[in-house]
Design an enzyme around this catalytic site. Structure first.
Site, PDB file in Angstrom:
ATOM      1  CG  HIS A 171      -2.011  -1.010   1.170  1.00 51.88           C
ATOM      2  ND1 HIS A 171      -2.880  -1.120   0.104  1.00 51.88           N
ATOM      3  CD2 HIS A 171      -2.373  -1.990   2.048  1.00 51.88           C
ATOM      4  CE1 HIS A 171      -3.730  -2.111   0.321  1.00 51.88           C
ATOM      5  NE2 HIS A 171      -3.434  -2.666   1.489  1.00 51.88           N
ATOM      6  CG  ASP A 207      -3.012  -8.236  -0.106  1.00 49.63           C
ATOM      7  OD1 ASP A 207      -2.329  -8.686   0.814  1.00 49.63           O
ATOM      8  OD2 ASP A 207      -4.027  -7.524   0.081  1.00 49.63           O
ATOM      9  CG  HIS A 209      -7.002  -5.406   1.145  1.00 50.98           C
ATOM     10  ND1 HIS A 209      -6.453  -6.396   1.936  1.00 50.98           N
ATOM     11  CD2 HIS A 209      -8.259  -5.194   1.607  1.00 50.98           C
ATOM     12  CE1 HIS A 209      -7.349  -6.756   2.853  1.00 50.98           C
ATOM     13  NE2 HIS A 209      -8.443  -6.058   2.676  1.00 50.98           N
ATOM     14  CG  ASP A 292      -5.200 -10.227   2.375  1.00 46.16           C
ATOM     15  OD1 ASP A 292      -4.965 -10.576   1.200  1.00 46.16           O
ATOM     16  OD2 ASP A 292      -4.980  -9.067   2.793  1.00 46.16           O
ATOM     17  CE1 TYR A 331      -2.354  -8.665   8.003  1.00 39.19           C
ATOM     18  CE2 TYR A 331      -3.933  -9.029   6.232  1.00 39.19           C
ATOM     19  CZ  TYR A 331      -2.851  -8.353   6.752  1.00 39.19           C
ATOM     20  OH  TYR A 331      -2.246  -7.380   6.008  1.00 39.19           O
TER      21      TYR A 331
HETATM   22 ZN    ZN Z   1      -4.474  -7.276   2.019  1.00 43.87          ZN
END
Ligand code: ZN
Length: 353
Positions: A171, A207, A209, A292, A331
């Site tokens: 990010h 990922d 996100h 994730d 996670y």
């Molecule tokens: Zn993520």
């Protein structure tokens, strides 16, 4: 068959161990924990992979993708915060931002870096969630060495290397950290490959996100493709403002998928990323491997299975390009190791076909 992928590693990741994160002003239990990387390493060692300690690298590759001001802030922030007494008064142990120079605040003016330490974080961070704790910089800087050591192995001829690093990085933009990330390990890796003579590189981000960091860093370049499959930000997921299919950019593909997509839809998106790399003429891949998207991960609703990750690995490996895999999110401690193992086993399977 034993995993043959080399796993690069630094014990220094454990120095970043915040016990809390801050979300909408509330201190919540942190879930980007040292146990994540330790579980992954254990699972890969059980699968026969060799673990290689990271070698120290200079800051060149880091400063090639990040503003020197960001790097300097991260290096010194917690020390200055501690010296200023903020852990005692008002009682915030970790560095956390409270004012952010959004376009609405600035009204067209250029932002300046504030004098007040308590405000300075907002100049380099885009959320109030990602805290800098004592040891964060040492761990984040070691993660860069872990990624660059994996890049070195690939540049020396290894078909695949896996950087078992944390904290994650995807990010982080040129000049702002956030999203539980501090330094963009995947972008640093891609730039290192470019600077070492690989003409065209693709950063493929699986990922759950959006990989907004690499996308922002390489936005105006066509030598580095950035392509990301992620949960649709319009459905209410981080990073909320970015990651839409029509965000644009010179060499960029965003594939947002709906909550609950599952293996079939997600794997089709992974195949779109693979095709984009082939059309781009990429000569090497950097895979930002967050796991994730797995079912049961509270940070994303994509419901991908372990077999789904294995198949994603097959498709990524089937491209036949030299690849550095860099660890991002994921996670759930009980499954994170298995998911990474499945992906890497799939990769080696796809590669050998
Ligand atoms: Zn993520």
């Amino acid at each position: 068959m034993a995993l043959s992928v080399p796993v690069t590693w630094s014990d220094a990741h454990r120095l970043h161990a915040p016990t809390t994160a801050v979300w909408i002003g509330v201190a919540i239990d942190a879930d980007e924990l040292p146990a994540r990387a330790d579980r992954i390493r254990g699972e890969l060692e059980d699968a026969g992979a060799a673990v290689i300690d990271a070698e120290q690298h200079g800051d060149d590759a880091l400063l090639a993708v990040h503003d020197a001001g960001l790097v300097d802030f991260l290096r010194t922030a917690w020390k200055h915060w501690d010296e200023a007494g903020l852990p005692d008064d008002p009682g915030q142990r970790d560095v956390v931002g409270y004012i952010f120079p959004t376009p609405g605040l600035l009204g067209g003016l250029e932002p300046r870096v504030p004098e007040a330490l308590s405000a300075r974080t907002g100049a380099w961070c885009f959320d109030a969630m990602t805290v800098v704790a004592g040891g964060t910089w040492e761990a984040a800087r070691a993660a860069v060495d872990v990624a660059l050591t994996a890049a070195d192995l690939v540049l020396a001829g290894a078909p695949l290397a896996y950087a078992c690093c944390r904290p994650p990085g995807h990010h982080v933009t040129h000049s702002a950290f956030g999203g539980s990330c501090y330094v963009n390990n995947a972008a640093v890796t891609a730039q290192r490959l470019r600077d070492s003579g690989v003409a065209r590189v693709a950063v493929l981000d699986v990922d759950a996100h959006h990989g907004n960091g690499a996308r922002a860093i390489f936005r105006e370049r066509d030598d580095v493709l950035t392509a990301s499959v992620h949960v649709d930000p319009a459905a209410g997921w981080f990073p909320h403002f970015l990651g839409f299919a029509d965000d644009g950019g010179t060499a960029n593909l965003n594939v947002p998928v709906a909550p609950g997509s599952g293996d079939e839809v997600w794997l089709d998106a992974v195949s779109q990323l693979v095709r984009a790399a082939q059309e781009h003429g990429s000569e090497a891949l950097v895979v930002a491997l967050g796991v994730d998207a797995a079912g049961g991960d509270p940070n994303a609703p994509l419901d991908v299975t372990e077999d789904g990750f294995r198949e994603a690995g097959r498709r990524l490996g089937g491209v036949g390009l030299a690849t550095v895999v860099v660890q991002e999110g994921g996670y759930v401690l009980d499954i994170v190791g298995r998911l990474v193992r499945a992906t890497l086993e799939g990769f080696e399977d796809g590669r050998s076909r």
